[in-house]
Motif scaffolding. Structure first.
Motif, mmCIF file in Angstrom:
data_model
loop_
_atom_site.group_PDB
_atom_site.id
_atom_site.type_symbol
_atom_site.label_atom_id
_atom_site.label_comp_id
_atom_site.label_asym_id
_atom_site.label_seq_id
_atom_site.Cartn_x
_atom_site.Cartn_y
_atom_site.Cartn_z
ATOM 1 N N ASP A 102 37.630 19.852 14.682
ATOM 2 C CA ASP A 102 37.964 20.749 13.577
ATOM 3 C C ASP A 102 37.106 20.403 12.361
ATOM 4 O O ASP A 102 36.416 19.383 12.343
ATOM 5 C CB ASP A 102 39.461 20.678 13.246
ATOM 6 N N GLY A 103 37.188 21.259 11.357
ATOM 7 C CA GLY A 103 36.368 21.096 10.166
ATOM 8 C C GLY A 103 36.656 19.832 9.381
ATOM 9 O O GLY A 103 35.740 19.214 8.830
ATOM 10 N N GLU A 104 37.916 19.427 9.329
ATOM 11 C CA GLU A 104 38.264 18.181 8.627
ATOM 12 C C GLU A 104 37.584 16.987 9.283
ATOM 13 O O GLU A 104 37.065 16.102 8.611
ATOM 14 C CB GLU A 104 39.784 17.957 8.637
ATOM 15 N N LEU A 110 33.876 16.760 8.382
ATOM 16 C CA LEU A 110 33.641 16.186 7.054
ATOM 17 C C LEU A 110 33.905 14.684 7.031
ATOM 18 O O LEU A 110 33.175 13.933 6.380
ATOM 19 C CB LEU A 110 34.476 16.929 6.002
ATOM 20 N N MET A 144 27.822 24.013 14.665
ATOM 21 C CA MET A 144 29.095 24.354 14.022
ATOM 22 C C MET A 144 29.700 25.606 14.649
ATOM 23 O O MET A 144 29.206 26.709 14.444
ATOM 24 C CB MET A 144 28.820 24.603 12.529
ATOM 25 N N ILE A 195 39.528 23.646 8.857
ATOM 26 C CA ILE A 195 38.524 24.209 7.943
ATOM 27 C C ILE A 195 37.530 24.930 8.847
ATOM 28 O O ILE A 195 36.902 24.286 9.691
ATOM 29 C CB ILE A 195 37.792 23.102 7.138
ATOM 30 N N GLU A 198 33.412 27.705 5.899
ATOM 31 C CA GLU A 198 33.865 26.896 4.767
ATOM 32 C C GLU A 198 33.350 25.459 4.890
ATOM 33 O O GLU A 198 32.934 24.850 3.906
ATOM 34 C CB GLU A 198 35.395 26.919 4.680
ATOM 35 N N CYS A 199 33.378 24.927 6.095
ATOM 36 C CA CYS A 199 32.910 23.566 6.331
ATOM 37 C C CYS A 199 31.421 23.452 5.950
ATOM 38 O O CYS A 199 31.009 22.496 5.288
ATOM 39 C CB CYS A 199 33.129 23.200 7.794
ATOM 40 N N THR A 200 30.636 24.455 6.326
ATOM 41 C CA THR A 200 29.211 24.466 5.977
ATOM 42 C C THR A 200 29.031 24.502 4.463
ATOM 43 O O THR A 200 28.211 23.763 3.909
ATOM 44 C CB THR A 200 28.493 25.662 6.642
ATOM 45 N N GLN A 232 31.024 23.333 2.221
ATOM 46 C CA GLN A 232 31.364 22.015 1.683
ATOM 47 C C GLN A 232 30.256 20.992 1.949
ATOM 48 O O GLN A 232 29.960 20.163 1.095
ATOM 49 C CB GLN A 232 32.704 21.537 2.249
#
Length: 123
Positions: free
Chosen positions: A34-36, A39, A52, A59, A63-65, A67
């Motif tokens: 997942d996105g969390e 990161l 991705m 996330i 949105e992850c990109t 960030q």
């Protein structure tokens, strides 16, 4: 030392298949569900490329990109990012470019295309 690729993908089938193919190309592979997790891993590790999935939990890939591109660390904020999506019709190339995605691949993944693009960006 091999080049490192982080694969953000919540499908273990796609993740494992992609890993196998990229390991054959002598890349080191790390996965995130997942996105969390993307990161968190990026905070402690350096990668040469991020694959991705756009539809990942917590996330999403867009949105992850965003960030990642906003990070203060120049090395991390400029990592090449390839979007992988089964719903490319929901996004335009402009949408991907706007968040800082370098390339996008449609699911099912064309692995020859993936290997060629990875080599172009990180070798």
């Amino acid at each position: 030392m091999g080049k490192k690729i982080l694969i953000a993908e919540d499908s273990s089938v796609i993740l494992n298949l992609t890993k196998k193919i990229l390991i054959q190309q002598h890349y080191e592979i790390d996965g995130a569900k997942d996105g969390e997790e993307v990161l968190k891993k990026l905070a402690i590790e350096n990668y040469d490329l991020i694959l991705m999935d756009i539809n990942i939990p917590k996330i999403d890939g867009m949105e992850c990109t965003k960030q990642i591109r906003a990070l203060a660390d120049q090395t991390k904020s400029t990592i090449p990012i390839f979007a992988i999506t089964g719903n490319a019709m929901n996004y335009s190339t402009e949408d991907f470019a706007a968040v800082g995605i370098n390339e996008y691949l449609q699911k099912p993944i064309n692995f020859d295309q993936l290997v060629n693009l990875a080599a172009k960006y990180i070798d």
